[in-house]
Scaffold this active site. Structure first.
Site, PDB file in Angstrom:
ATOM      1  N   CYS A   2      16.454  56.796  59.397  1.00 48.74           N
ATOM      2  CA  CYS A   2      16.316  55.734  60.388  1.00 48.74           C
ATOM      3  C   CYS A   2      14.979  55.938  61.073  1.00 48.74           C
ATOM      4  O   CYS A   2      14.808  56.877  61.850  1.00 48.74           O
ATOM      5  CB  CYS A   2      17.453  55.778  61.410  1.00 48.74           C
ATOM      6  SG  CYS A   2      17.285  54.572  62.752  1.00 48.74           S
ATOM      7  N   GLU A 106      15.692  48.737  57.836  1.00 49.01           N
ATOM      8  CA  GLU A 106      15.413  49.431  56.582  1.00 49.01           C
ATOM      9  C   GLU A 106      14.668  48.474  55.669  1.00 49.01           C
ATOM     10  O   GLU A 106      14.718  47.247  55.873  1.00 49.01           O
ATOM     11  CB  GLU A 106      16.694  49.923  55.900  1.00 49.01           C
ATOM     12  CG  GLU A 106      17.394  51.077  56.596  1.00 49.01           C
ATOM     13  CD  GLU A 106      16.608  52.383  56.583  1.00 49.01           C
ATOM     14  OE1 GLU A 106      15.508  52.406  55.957  1.00 49.01           O
ATOM     15  OE2 GLU A 106      17.074  53.360  57.187  1.00 49.01           O
TER      16      GLU A 106
END
Length: 229
Positions: A2, A106
């Site tokens: 992340c 993402e």
């Protein structure tokens, strides 16, 4: 991993959602939060047992580090290794925190040169949600000043996020917050059990503008869905 997320819920909304008390820091919405930035983190005060909100720098610096230059490599901590890895094991035992977020990002590889960014969030109507985090205090030997930093714990992707990446941050439901913060007495095995993929049926994913790839871009429309080219 992340490496980018959004936290744009107002500070007072964060405080209410997490039951924070005391003075609140000044914080502007972040639609493209990036490593090494100062971001809101919820911790439990060791003496009063009250939840507090403070700005910590993203990228954990272990207490034994000689300098802070490696922080950018410690923005994430793998759930499988945090109980034992030297950089994280002490924080896992004593300094767990919640990192509020509205969504994270993402990138999906389309071809050799192109990636499409996606925003990922939960289906919950109550915001913000919470990543499982670890925090640490590091004293600069040259100035004797303290630097407080954090990392986000990651785990295997669920069926939804696996479309774009094989890892995802650990998202904790409200029922797990007290245990993760150390307010409830739980053992290491119970903590490990919390670091699991978030339910796929409570996860949503949508394509967003490629401008999110540049950390200098930080505006509200970055979280809006688009029709990918």
């Amino acid at each position: 991993m992340c490496g980018r997320f959004a936290i744009h819920s107002p500070t007072d909304q964060i405080a209410t959602r997490f039951g924070v008390v005391g003075q609140l820091p000044e914080f502007s919405p972040r639609y493209n939060a990036a490593p090494l930035q100062m971001l809101p983190v919820i911790r439990t005060h060791p003496e009063t047992k009250e939840r507090t909100l403070a700005l910590l720098r993203w990228g954990l610096v272990p207490v034994w580090s000689k300098d802070s230059t490696g922080a950018a490599r410690m923005i994430n901590a793998r759930a499988e290794s945090v109980p034992d890895k030297p950089a994280f094991r002490s924080a896992f035992k004593k300094r767990r925190c919640l990192v509020p977020f509205d969504n994270f990002y993402e990138w999906k590889k389309l071809d050799a040169k192109t990636k499409q960014p996606y925003a990922i969030g939960t289906t919950s109507n109550e915001k913000p949600d919470a990543f499982a985090g670890l925090w640490e205090g590091w004293k600069d030997p040259s100035s004797d000043e303290w630097l407080h930093t954090f990392t986000i714990v990651t785990t295997e992707a669920n069926e939804i996020t696996n479309e774009v990446h094989d890892r995802m941050p650990v998202i904790l439901p409200p029922t797990a917050w007290a245990a993760w913060l150390g307010e409830d007495e739980v053992g290491a095995d119970e903590l490990v059990a919390l670091m699991r993929p978030y339910p796929a049926d409570q996860t949503r994913l949508w394509p967003v503008h490629r401008d999110v790839g540049n950390v200098r871009n930080d505006r509200a429309d970055l979280v809006e869905p688009i029709n990918p080219a």
